[in-house]
Motif scaffolding. Structure first.
Motif, PDB file in Angstrom:
ATOM      1  N   UNK A 105     -38.994 -23.860 -20.268  1.00  0.00           N
ATOM      2  CA  UNK A 105     -39.076 -23.281 -18.927  1.00  0.00           C
ATOM      3  C   UNK A 105     -37.666 -23.188 -18.368  1.00  0.00           C
ATOM      4  N   UNK A 106     -37.226 -22.052 -18.080  1.00  0.00           N
ATOM      5  CA  UNK A 106     -35.915 -21.555 -17.635  1.00  0.00           C
ATOM      6  C   UNK A 106     -35.297 -20.731 -18.754  1.00  0.00           C
ATOM      7  N   UNK A 107     -34.442 -19.822 -18.342  1.00  0.00           N
ATOM      8  CA  UNK A 107     -33.838 -18.902 -19.299  1.00  0.00           C
ATOM      9  C   UNK A 107     -32.765 -19.603 -20.123  1.00  0.00           C
ATOM     10  N   UNK A 108     -32.533 -19.079 -21.306  1.00  0.00           N
ATOM     11  CA  UNK A 108     -31.495 -19.580 -22.192  1.00  0.00           C
ATOM     12  C   UNK A 108     -30.141 -19.562 -21.463  1.00  0.00           C
ATOM     13  N   UNK A 109     -29.440 -20.665 -21.480  1.00  0.00           N
ATOM     14  CA  UNK A 109     -28.104 -20.830 -20.897  1.00  0.00           C
ATOM     15  C   UNK A 109     -28.113 -20.917 -19.364  1.00  0.00           C
ATOM     16  N   UNK A 110     -29.292 -20.995 -18.742  1.00  0.00           N
ATOM     17  CA  UNK A 110     -29.333 -21.135 -17.275  1.00  0.00           C
ATOM     18  C   UNK A 110     -29.107 -22.607 -16.942  1.00  0.00           C
ATOM     19  N   UNK A 111     -28.067 -22.902 -16.195  1.00  0.00           N
ATOM     20  CA  UNK A 111     -27.761 -24.317 -15.937  1.00  0.00           C
ATOM     21  C   UNK A 111     -27.794 -24.689 -14.452  1.00  0.00           C
ATOM     22  N   UNK A 112     -28.268 -23.759 -13.601  1.00  0.00           N
ATOM     23  CA  UNK A 112     -28.397 -24.103 -12.184  1.00  0.00           C
ATOM     24  C   UNK A 112     -29.810 -23.822 -11.699  1.00  0.00           C
ATOM     25  N   UNK A 113     -30.345 -24.752 -10.916  1.00  0.00           N
ATOM     26  CA  UNK A 113     -31.677 -24.567 -10.348  1.00  0.00           C
ATOM     27  C   UNK A 113     -31.622 -23.512  -9.244  1.00  0.00           C
ATOM     28  N   UNK A 114     -32.780 -22.902  -8.958  1.00  0.00           N
ATOM     29  CA  UNK A 114     -32.852 -21.923  -7.868  1.00  0.00           C
ATOM     30  C   UNK A 114     -33.606 -22.479  -6.670  1.00  0.00           C
ATOM     31  N   UNK A 115     -34.247 -23.628  -6.849  1.00  0.00           N
ATOM     32  CA  UNK A 115     -35.008 -24.246  -5.754  1.00  0.00           C
ATOM     33  C   UNK A 115     -34.936 -25.762  -5.926  1.00  0.00           C
ATOM     34  N   UNK A 116     -35.576 -26.503  -4.999  1.00  0.00           N
ATOM     35  CA  UNK A 116     -35.551 -27.961  -5.153  1.00  0.00           C
ATOM     36  C   UNK A 116     -36.393 -28.366  -6.369  1.00  0.00           C
ATOM     37  N   UNK A 117     -36.154 -29.575  -6.855  1.00  0.00           N
ATOM     38  CA  UNK A 117     -36.752 -30.016  -8.121  1.00  0.00           C
ATOM     39  C   UNK A 117     -38.281 -29.956  -8.098  1.00  0.00           C
ATOM     40  N   UNK A 118     -38.884 -30.368  -6.956  1.00  0.00           N
ATOM     41  CA  UNK A 118     -40.358 -30.407  -6.892  1.00  0.00           C
ATOM     42  C   UNK A 118     -40.937 -28.991  -6.992  1.00  0.00           C
TER      43      UNK A 118
END
Ligand code: LER
Ligand code: MN
Length: 275
Positions: A105-118
């Motif tokens: 879950x998340x794109x390859x090489x994506x290293x930053x979240x777009x929302x809070x963890x929950x």
């Protein structure tokens, strides 16, 4: 002795016809072939016919998570697109007779979240439940693979994969470990495999430098012992990649074809026989 099966991810066989890879793996005694998850670009019927001719199985589909196939994107249409993509991989897997599909879950090489963890966790659970239910109806398993921190921020260790799998709560959704990533992220790779137990659905093997097992500094003996002790009877698939910053760029390196394919299975057979 556990009945381990061996596969090889054809992702690294860049620039050749898929039939050539199938023939090579059958020749070296592999049980399975792992295919890149691009159903629209591949001829499933032809692959199935070739697998039959060479008497080798499809082990799994290596799904490719591009930015528009992101199961935890903040944009609902992208999450939906990722689920749709996974469903198309389920159909592809079914046609080839593969048992499962790898999931991150998340794109390859994506290293930053777009929302809070929950919130991201909720999106991951929802997306995986939808794709997982469809996969389950078709007898296909999804394996949540943990990737190292430089390729992904959400699931880096097997304990996180297991937590997600537990929250999804479907019998056909399980965990997947890749020794290249685990060597970076886990405190104890053998223990990490043990703690997942029968939720371990699929395994990628590569040495510390992503070359064939035996060509880096991972000690595979305790790992093989752990897999044997937990009674793992699934595939160990070699996922070997060139030593570059962008290993997925499709650069062709001769040793990853015949030499590493032959060497890997010989190395692992000898190791597991000695356990
Ligand atoms: C990504 O680094 C990985 O390990 C693969 O299984 C997916 O391409
Ligand atoms: Mn992998």
């Amino acid at each position: 002795m556990a009945k381990i099966k061996y596969a090889y991810n054809t992702l690294v066989y860049a620039g050749e016809e898929i039939e050539q890879g199938i023939e090579r793996l059958a020749r070296f005694g592999y049980d399975g072939v792992e295919f890149v998850g691009e159903p629209d670009k591949m001829d499933a019927g032809r692959i199935r016919e070739s697998l039959g001719r060479h008497q080798i199985s499809a082990s799994s589909i290596c799904a490719i998570y591009t930015p528009d196939r992101d199961l935890v994107s903040s944009r609902p249409e992208i999450r939906q697109n990722a689920v749709r993509y996974l469903k198309s991989c389920v159909d592809f897997a079914k046609t080839l007779g593969a048992q499962g599909i790898s999931v991150t879950p998340t794109a390859n090489m994506k290293i930053h979240a777009e929302a809070d963890a929950a919130t991201e966790w909720k999106w991951a659970v929802e997306s995986l439940r939808e794709a997982g239910s469809y996969a389950g109806e078709h007898g296909i398993r999804l394996a949540v693979e943990a990737w190292n921190r430089y390729e992904n921020y959400l699931i880096n260790r097997l304990e996180q994969s297991l937590a997600l799998v537990t929250d999804v709560g479907l019998p056909n959704v399980g965990c997947m470990g890749d020794t290249y990533h685990m060597n970076i992220e886990e405190t104890d790779m053998a223990q990490a495999f043990r703690s997942v137990g029968d939720k371990l659905f699929y395994v990628h093997f590569a040495d510390s430098n992503r070359a064939a097992p035996g060509r880096g500094h991972i000690d595979f003996r305790p790992i093989a012992q752990a897999l044997t002790d937990i009674g793992y009877e699934g595939y160990i698939s070699m996922e070997l990649l060139p030593p570059f910053a962008d290993p997925f760029g499709g650069v062709r390196m001769e040793e990853f074809y015949d030499r590493y394919s032959q060497e890997s299975i010989e190395y692992l057979r000898k190791l597991f026989q000695s356990i």
